[in-house]
Design an enzyme around this catalytic site. Structure first.
Site, PDB file in Angstrom:
ATOM      1  N   ASP A  52     -21.955  72.476  -2.172  1.00 56.72           N
ATOM      2  CA  ASP A  52     -20.819  72.658  -3.092  1.00 56.72           C
ATOM      3  C   ASP A  52     -20.239  71.300  -3.469  1.00 56.72           C
ATOM      4  O   ASP A  52     -19.365  71.211  -4.328  1.00 56.72           O
ATOM      5  CB  ASP A  52     -19.742  73.523  -2.420  1.00 56.72           C
ATOM      6  CG  ASP A  52     -18.592  73.837  -3.384  1.00 56.72           C
ATOM      7  OD1 ASP A  52     -18.877  74.323  -4.501  1.00 56.72           O
ATOM      8  OD2 ASP A  52     -17.421  73.577  -3.036  1.00 56.72           O
ATOM      9  N   THR A  80     -20.257  72.193   2.348  1.00 53.07           N
ATOM     10  CA  THR A  80     -19.103  72.476   1.492  1.00 53.07           C
ATOM     11  C   THR A  80     -17.947  71.543   1.877  1.00 53.07           C
ATOM     12  O   THR A  80     -16.800  71.805   1.547  1.00 53.07           O
ATOM     13  CB  THR A  80     -18.633  73.949   1.596  1.00 53.07           C
ATOM     14  OG1 THR A  80     -18.237  74.216   2.939  1.00 53.07           O
ATOM     15  CG2 THR A  80     -19.719  74.932   1.178  1.00 53.07           C
ATOM     16  N   HIS A 135     -18.307  72.172  -6.628  1.00 49.23           N
ATOM     17  CA  HIS A 135     -17.036  72.016  -5.888  1.00 49.23           C
ATOM     18  C   HIS A 135     -16.065  73.159  -6.214  1.00 49.23           C
ATOM     19  O   HIS A 135     -14.935  72.929  -6.640  1.00 49.23           O
ATOM     20  CB  HIS A 135     -16.394  70.659  -6.204  1.00 49.23           C
ATOM     21  CG  HIS A 135     -15.534  70.154  -5.073  1.00 49.23           C
ATOM     22  ND1 HIS A 135     -15.532  68.862  -4.650  1.00 49.23           N
ATOM     23  CD2 HIS A 135     -14.643  70.787  -4.272  1.00 49.23           C
ATOM     24  CE1 HIS A 135     -14.687  68.711  -3.649  1.00 49.23           C
ATOM     25  NE2 HIS A 135     -14.134  69.876  -3.404  1.00 49.23           N
ATOM     26  N   GLN A 136     -16.547  74.364  -6.002  1.00 53.73           N
ATOM     27  CA  GLN A 136     -15.732  75.534  -6.335  1.00 53.73           C
ATOM     28  C   GLN A 136     -15.311  76.334  -5.106  1.00 53.73           C
ATOM     29  O   GLN A 136     -14.673  77.386  -5.235  1.00 53.73           O
ATOM     30  CB  GLN A 136     -16.474  76.449  -7.316  1.00 53.73           C
ATOM     31  CG  GLN A 136     -17.643  77.211  -6.695  1.00 53.73           C
ATOM     32  CD  GLN A 136     -18.206  78.269  -7.616  1.00 53.73           C
ATOM     33  OE1 GLN A 136     -19.041  77.982  -8.466  1.00 53.73           O
ATOM     34  NE2 GLN A 136     -17.765  79.509  -7.471  1.00 53.73           N
ATOM     35  N   ALA A 137     -15.642  75.825  -3.913  1.00 51.93           N
ATOM     36  CA  ALA A 137     -15.371  76.625  -2.711  1.00 51.93           C
ATOM     37  C   ALA A 137     -13.884  76.960  -2.575  1.00 51.93           C
ATOM     38  O   ALA A 137     -13.510  78.016  -2.087  1.00 51.93           O
ATOM     39  CB  ALA A 137     -15.870  75.892  -1.465  1.00 51.93           C
ATOM     40  N   PHE A 138     -13.044  76.047  -3.027  1.00 48.71           N
ATOM     41  CA  PHE A 138     -11.592  76.259  -2.876  1.00 48.71           C
ATOM     42  C   PHE A 138     -11.042  77.211  -3.929  1.00 48.71           C
ATOM     43  O   PHE A 138      -9.891  77.623  -3.845  1.00 48.71           O
ATOM     44  CB  PHE A 138     -10.865  74.907  -3.036  1.00 48.71           C
ATOM     45  CG  PHE A 138     -10.829  74.438  -4.480  1.00 48.71           C
ATOM     46  CD1 PHE A 138     -11.932  73.864  -5.074  1.00 48.71           C
ATOM     47  CD2 PHE A 138      -9.687  74.617  -5.252  1.00 48.71           C
ATOM     48  CE1 PHE A 138     -11.916  73.466  -6.407  1.00 48.71           C
ATOM     49  CE2 PHE A 138      -9.649  74.227  -6.589  1.00 48.71           C
ATOM     50  CZ  PHE A 138     -10.776  73.651  -7.169  1.00 48.71           C
ATOM     51  N   GLU A 162     -20.516  63.243  -7.307  1.00 50.46           N
ATOM     52  CA  GLU A 162     -20.071  64.362  -8.150  1.00 50.46           C
ATOM     53  C   GLU A 162     -19.015  63.966  -9.185  1.00 50.46           C
ATOM     54  O   GLU A 162     -18.787  64.678 -10.151  1.00 50.46           O
ATOM     55  CB  GLU A 162     -19.536  65.504  -7.281  1.00 50.46           C
ATOM     56  CG  GLU A 162     -18.211  65.185  -6.575  1.00 50.46           C
ATOM     57  CD  GLU A 162     -17.695  66.347  -5.736  1.00 50.46           C
ATOM     58  OE1 GLU A 162     -18.474  66.903  -4.942  1.00 50.46           O
ATOM     59  OE2 GLU A 162     -16.508  66.685  -5.878  1.00 50.46           O
ATOM     60  N   ARG A 171     -17.710  67.331   2.150  1.00 50.34           N
ATOM     61  CA  ARG A 171     -17.656  66.266   1.150  1.00 50.34           C
ATOM     62  C   ARG A 171     -19.074  65.749   0.950  1.00 50.34           C
ATOM     63  O   ARG A 171     -19.849  65.660   1.909  1.00 50.34           O
ATOM     64  CB  ARG A 171     -16.748  65.110   1.613  1.00 50.34           C
ATOM     65  CG  ARG A 171     -15.263  65.381   1.459  1.00 50.34           C
ATOM     66  CD  ARG A 171     -14.811  65.378   0.001  1.00 50.34           C
ATOM     67  NE  ARG A 171     -13.395  65.644  -0.154  1.00 50.34           N
ATOM     68  CZ  ARG A 171     -12.837  66.847  -0.289  1.00 50.34           C
ATOM     69  NH1 ARG A 171     -13.587  67.929  -0.253  1.00 50.34           N
ATOM     70  NH2 ARG A 171     -11.540  66.981  -0.448  1.00 50.34           N
ATOM     71  N   ILE A 202     -11.262  75.270   8.447  1.00 49.08           N
ATOM     72  CA  ILE A 202     -12.346  75.913   7.702  1.00 49.08           C
ATOM     73  C   ILE A 202     -13.502  76.278   8.638  1.00 49.08           C
ATOM     74  O   ILE A 202     -13.988  77.413   8.623  1.00 49.08           O
ATOM     75  CB  ILE A 202     -12.835  74.994   6.554  1.00 49.08           C
ATOM     76  CG1 ILE A 202     -11.706  74.816   5.523  1.00 49.08           C
ATOM     77  CG2 ILE A 202     -14.086  75.556   5.899  1.00 49.08           C
ATOM     78  CD1 ILE A 202     -11.956  73.742   4.477  1.00 49.08           C
TER      79      ILE A 202
HETATM   80  P1  NAI Z   1      -9.405  70.118   9.505  1.00 48.34           P
HETATM   81  O1  NAI Z   1      -8.757  68.789   9.590  1.00 48.34           O
HETATM   82  O2  NAI Z   1      -8.626  71.354   9.847  1.00 48.34           O
HETATM   83  O3  NAI Z   1     -10.722  70.139  10.431  1.00 48.34           O
HETATM   84  C1  NAI Z   1     -11.677  69.123  10.474  1.00 48.34           C
HETATM   85  C2  NAI Z   1     -12.335  69.182  11.849  1.00 48.34           C
HETATM   86  O4  NAI Z   1     -13.423  68.279  11.861  1.00 48.34           O
HETATM   87  C3  NAI Z   1     -11.398  68.796  12.991  1.00 48.34           C
HETATM   88  O5  NAI Z   1     -11.411  69.795  13.999  1.00 48.34           O
HETATM   89  C4  NAI Z   1     -11.989  67.473  13.504  1.00 48.34           C
HETATM   90  O6  NAI Z   1     -11.796  67.287  14.902  1.00 48.34           O
HETATM   91  C5  NAI Z   1     -13.454  67.679  13.146  1.00 48.34           C
HETATM   92  N1  NAI Z   1     -14.249  66.445  13.130  1.00 48.34           N
HETATM   93  C6  NAI Z   1     -13.859  65.170  12.854  1.00 48.34           C
HETATM   94  N2  NAI Z   1     -14.911  64.345  12.986  1.00 48.34           N
HETATM   95  C7  NAI Z   1     -15.968  65.087  13.347  1.00 48.34           C
HETATM   96  C8  NAI Z   1     -17.334  64.792  13.649  1.00 48.34           C
HETATM   97  N3  NAI Z   1     -17.812  63.539  13.599  1.00 48.34           N
HETATM   98  N4  NAI Z   1     -18.153  65.817  14.017  1.00 48.34           N
HETATM   99  C9  NAI Z   1     -17.688  67.083  14.077  1.00 48.34           C
HETATM  100  N5  NAI Z   1     -16.400  67.409  13.816  1.00 48.34           N
HETATM  101  C10 NAI Z   1     -15.563  66.432  13.454  1.00 48.34           C
HETATM  102  O7  NAI Z   1     -10.000  70.221   8.029  1.00 48.34           O
HETATM  103  P2  NAI Z   1     -10.387  71.532   7.207  1.00 48.34           P
HETATM  104  O8  NAI Z   1      -9.176  72.043   6.498  1.00 48.34           O
HETATM  105  O9  NAI Z   1     -11.142  72.452   8.073  1.00 48.34           O
HETATM  106  O10 NAI Z   1     -11.347  70.910   6.081  1.00 48.34           O
HETATM  107  C11 NAI Z   1     -12.566  70.263   6.443  1.00 48.34           C
HETATM  108  C12 NAI Z   1     -13.088  69.490   5.247  1.00 48.34           C
HETATM  109  O11 NAI Z   1     -13.517  70.403   4.238  1.00 48.34           O
HETATM  110  C13 NAI Z   1     -12.001  68.623   4.535  1.00 48.34           C
HETATM  111  O12 NAI Z   1     -11.896  67.356   5.143  1.00 48.34           O
HETATM  112  C14 NAI Z   1     -12.547  68.534   3.137  1.00 48.34           C
HETATM  113  O13 NAI Z   1     -13.296  67.355   3.017  1.00 48.34           O
HETATM  114  C15 NAI Z   1     -13.443  69.751   2.991  1.00 48.34           C
HETATM  115  N6  NAI Z   1     -12.934  70.704   1.999  1.00 48.34           N
HETATM  116  C16 NAI Z   1     -13.768  71.108   0.976  1.00 48.34           C
HETATM  117  C17 NAI Z   1     -13.324  72.003   0.006  1.00 48.34           C
HETATM  118  C18 NAI Z   1     -14.195  72.501  -1.110  1.00 48.34           C
HETATM  119  O14 NAI Z   1     -13.679  73.093  -2.073  1.00 48.34           O
HETATM  120  N7  NAI Z   1     -15.505  72.321  -1.058  1.00 48.34           N
HETATM  121  C19 NAI Z   1     -11.942  72.489   0.030  1.00 48.34           C
HETATM  122  C20 NAI Z   1     -11.169  72.060   1.180  1.00 48.34           C
HETATM  123  C21 NAI Z   1     -11.661  71.174   2.103  1.00 48.34           C
END
Ligand code: NAI
Length: 336
Positions: A260, A234, A297-300, A265, A236, A157
């Site tokens: 988001d 967006t 929580h609608q980003a997805f 929540e 957690r 993301i």
């Molecule tokens: P991902 O696993 O592809 O990327 C997460 C990145 O964060 C990785 O590159 C990791 O190395 C990095 N990271 C870990 N600890 C860190 C720190 N302390 N400082 C900086 N970077 C750090 O995950 P993705 O798919 O990009 O999703 C990220 C988060 O977005 C998910 O864990 C989820 O909680 C959230 N999310 C929210 C949604 C929504 O609808 N609002 C929908 C989907 C995901």
């Protein structure tokens, strides 16, 4: 396989039924509106799998109940898995699977929608114009081009967010313990976290919630941010200490806030509470600021993302039934 699907909304049902029909309706999906908690774990009734969304809580008690009843698989309809006690799952022999990527673009595009809305006051303009108020006072924004944006976490993301921002002509800084060479090649500059906070006009959070990242943005971090910067979450809710953010908004340290997700929540989002009194005073305070934009929580929430979530979820269940291993297992090491 029999699957108890928790926190079901009509749209979940539509997309899951379509994905299940595509493989001949192989699985028996039992749709439950209830959120998973120790009180509702029994509703799975010993189904082979339980299917969860972001506010379903699979703690040790729940997992113990599942293990006892013979529910051996948790399939998450999400990428994040902070709501599952992975250590307990491993100990109890309950497999956990997730949807690692469904549409990073859906979340990235919503992130930008929040940035642009807050910057240009679209949320306020919408209400004003409907009231016949065409005054511009209070709607002053800034050009995105040339601004510095700090992206915290450049996984799927965050990398998509960075790509869009580069298209706007922003200077993109990033912090990630595992930098992405493609992002770096595209022009993203990786810097230490403190430097990112100090130099960014906008800070946007895209790292997972883990014990290490809980309250990543606390009073100290806010103190290191450029005064009046915009903060977007967006990721957690608990990445941000909400009380500290409210203090930051009151003092002007934070100039604009887009959320988001919210720490508490679970009792609010995904429900129509418009006829009720909101009991969460911290959340209610957030809603009083003119420079705060909250979405539930609608980003997805795009058609592409829901289709992909359903397909991967059904794929996880099928693979587990056929081989004993889901396609996208989450292991306890992921917590490290
Ligand atoms: P991902 O696993 O592809 O990327 C997460 C990145 O964060 C990785 O590159 C990791 O190395 C990095 N990271 C870990 N600890 C860190 C720190 N302390 N400082 C900086 N970077 C750090 O995950 P993705 O798919 O990009 O999703 C990220 C988060 O977005 C998910 O864990 C989820 O909680 C959230 N999310 C929210 C949604 C929504 O609808 N609002 C929908 C989907 C995901």
């Amino acid at each position: 396989m029999d699957v108890a699907v928790y926190s079901t909304k009509p749209y979940d049902r539509r997309f899951l039924d379509t994905a299940n029909a595509a493989i001949g309706g192989r699985h028996c999906l039992v749709y439950l509106e209830a959120r998973l908690s120790p009180a509702t774990a029994v509703l799975a009734g010993g189904a082979g799998a339980a299917c969860l969304f972001v506010n379903d809580q699979a703690d040790e008690t729940v997992l113990g109940e599942f293990a006892r009843a013979g529910t051996g698989l948790l399939v998450l309809r999400s990428a994040g898995f902070n709501n599952v006690d992975l250590a307990a799952a491993q100990r109890l022999g309950v497999s956990v699977a997730r949807v690692p990527a469904y549409s990073p673009d859906a979340v990235a595009e919503h992130t930008l929608a929040m940035v642009l809305s807050l910057n240009r006051g679209i949320h306020r303009a919408y209400a004003r114009v409907r009231e016949g108020n065409f005054a511009l006072e209070g709607l002053l924004g800034f050009d995105m081009k040339g601004r510095t944006v700090g992206v915290v976490g450049t996984g799927r993301i965050g990398a998509a967010v960075a790509r869009i921002l580069l298209g706007f002509g922003c200077r993109v800084l990033a912090h990630d313990p595992a930098p992405d060479p493609d992002c770096a090649a595209a022009g993203v500059a990786y810097v230490p976290f403190g430097e990112l906070l100090a130099a960014s006009d906008i800070v946007t959070l895209h790292c997972p919630l883990t014990p290490r990242t809980r309250h990543l943005i606390d009073a100290e971090a806010i103190g290191r941010m450029a005064r009046g910067a915009m903060l977007i979450n967006t990721g957690r809710g608990a990445l941000v200490d909400t009380q500290a953010v409210i203090a930051g908004l009151k003092s002007g340290a934070i100039g604009r806030l887009g959320l988001d997700v919210y720490e508490e929540e679970g009792d609010l989002f995904f429900q129509d509470l418009s006829g009720q009194v909101i009991q969460d005073d911290v959340f209610a305070r957030l809603l009083t600021f003119p420079n705060v934009l909250v979405t539930g929580h609608q980003a997805f929430f795009t058609a592409e993302a829901l289709a992909a979530i359903a397909q991967t979820t059904i794929g996880n269940i099928t693979a587990f039934e056929d081989t004993g291993r889901a396609l996208h297992e989450v292991s306890v090491e992921k917590l490290a």
